[in-house]
Design an enzyme around this catalytic site. Structure first.
Site, PDB file in Angstrom:
ATOM      1  N   TRP A 169     -22.109 -50.078  32.749  1.00 16.11           N
ATOM      2  CA  TRP A 169     -21.881 -48.713  32.305  1.00 16.11           C
ATOM      3  C   TRP A 169     -21.555 -48.826  30.813  1.00 16.11           C
ATOM      4  CZ3 TRP A 169     -21.732 -49.804  37.281  1.00 16.11           C
ATOM      5  CH2 TRP A 169     -21.638 -48.835  38.273  1.00 16.11           C
ATOM      6  N   ILE A 203     -28.757 -51.048  33.105  1.00 15.04           N
ATOM      7  CA  ILE A 203     -27.909 -50.430  32.091  1.00 15.04           C
ATOM      8  C   ILE A 203     -27.759 -48.955  32.414  1.00 15.04           C
ATOM      9  CG2 ILE A 203     -27.716 -49.859  29.632  1.00 15.04           C
ATOM     10  CD1 ILE A 203     -29.597 -52.366  29.191  1.00 15.04           C
ATOM     11  N   LYS A 204     -26.522 -48.487  32.437  1.00 12.38           N
ATOM     12  CA  LYS A 204     -26.244 -47.072  32.684  1.00 12.38           C
ATOM     13  C   LYS A 204     -25.688 -46.454  31.413  1.00 12.38           C
ATOM     14  CE  LYS A 204     -23.227 -43.880  35.110  1.00 12.38           C
ATOM     15  NZ  LYS A 204     -21.940 -43.724  35.823  1.00 12.38           N
ATOM     16  N   VAL A 205     -26.330 -45.408  30.929  1.00  8.30           N
ATOM     17  CA  VAL A 205     -25.843 -44.666  29.765  1.00  8.30           C
ATOM     18  C   VAL A 205     -25.927 -43.172  30.059  1.00  8.30           C
ATOM     19  CG1 VAL A 205     -26.399 -46.427  28.029  1.00  8.30           C
ATOM     20  CG2 VAL A 205     -28.145 -44.739  28.691  1.00  8.30           C
TER      21      VAL A 205
END
Length: 309
Positions: A169, A203-205
């Site tokens: 995150w 990948i968390k955005v």
């Protein structure tokens, strides 16, 4: 399930990983109603830590029960379910093998005065609970960012050694960033790139806004129209090794169904690999949550079909 062309293409970008980690990525990509499409929808339920129980679950009180979230993720046909150790432990035996899980190993809370997180789980816990991955929040820009990076470095090594995947995150905040700057296009792209450089597999955005925060970056964004969310999404994907890393986008604060659908459609059209939808799912009634998740899965399925054509 055999590997589809879409999943095979993704795995080619992870050819340096060991068989265990690659298998966990396949496990998530090949699960649920989006299996084989190369797209993902994940349910995260760590908001109790971040915002408190009432702010998280009072809109739909059945959410106080951890088993409710397990069953919602399974019944919706999602790719994975992410939560802290206590919530995962509550259902790990009962729901063993029914959905891939991600152990969120660090957490903050709304009482904190600075942008930092405490370690609340480990790789060993993830293995004991049968997880496919560990999840870690990184705050690029915060006063604690370098300590957080060092902890992530060790976590990533331990996870790889254990054959697990790592989900980061990457949430810019703190330091010299303005509140609006946390979701500006240049800062979100930077956050995705940092996570990729740190070795994240997923990948968390947050979806980026049409704003440039860093003065030194503005000249590099001039001359292009960034009004469309899909163009901003595409730039974030480009920033994660030119699309060689799986980038998924958060659902953010609760909003109406039309607003959620429009945002997901733009993410899909911009090349996003998927979404991680928490409050916009579990704060709705079960019936409405399943209907919304069904709609979002349909959007990603349609995009995957167009990409394959």
């Amino acid at each position: 399930m055999s590997l589809t062309p879409a999943v095979s293409a993704i795995l080619e970008n992870y050819d340096a990983e060991n068989p265990g980690t690659r298998s966990r990525l396949v496990q998530m990509l090949n699960h649920g109603r989006l299996a084989g499409t190369g797209k993902m929808v994940i349910l995260p339920v760590d908001q109790g830590f971040e915002h408190g129980p009432a702010r998280s679950f009072a809109p739909n009180p059945v959410g106080y029960d951890p088993l409710y979230h397990w069953q919602l993720a399974i019944d919706a046909g999602l790719n994975a379910f992410a939560a802290p150790i206590g919530l995962l432990s509550a259902g790990a035996s009962r729901f063993a093998g029914q959905i891939p899980t991600i152990l969120k190993v660090n957490s903050s809370n709304s009482h904190a005065l600075n942008a930092d997180q405490a370690l609340t789980g480990s790789v060993e816990d993830a293995l004991r609970l049968g997880c496919a991955a560990v999840g870690y929040t990184l705050y690029p820009g915060s006063e604690q960012q370098f300590d957080m990076q060092e902890k992530l470095c060790q976590l990533t090594k331990d996870a790889r050694d254990a054959g697990l995947a790592v989900v980061v995150w990457s949430y810019p905040r703190g330091g010299g960033l303005s509140k609006d700057g946390e979701t500006s296009l240049d800062v979100i792209a930077y956050a995705a790139h940092i996570a990729a450089l740190m070795g994240a597999h997923i990948i968390k955005v947050k979806p980026p806004k049409n704003r440039i925060e860093q003065e030194a970056a503005k000249k590099h964004y001039e001359g292009q129209d960034w009004d469309r969310l899909e163009d901003r999404i595409s730039h974030v994907i480009q920033s994660a090794f030119d699309g060689r890393r799986i980038v998924i986008f958060s659902g953010g604060e609760a909003k109406g169904t039309d607003a959620v659908s429009e945002e997901i459609a733009a993410i899909a059209q911009g090349g996003g690999f998927g979404s991680i939808i928490g409050r916009n799912a579990f704060q709705r009634s079960r019936e409405d949550a399943l209907a919304l998740l069904n709609q979002l899965i349909g959007i990603y399925k349609q995009q995957a079909e167009q990409e394959a054509a």
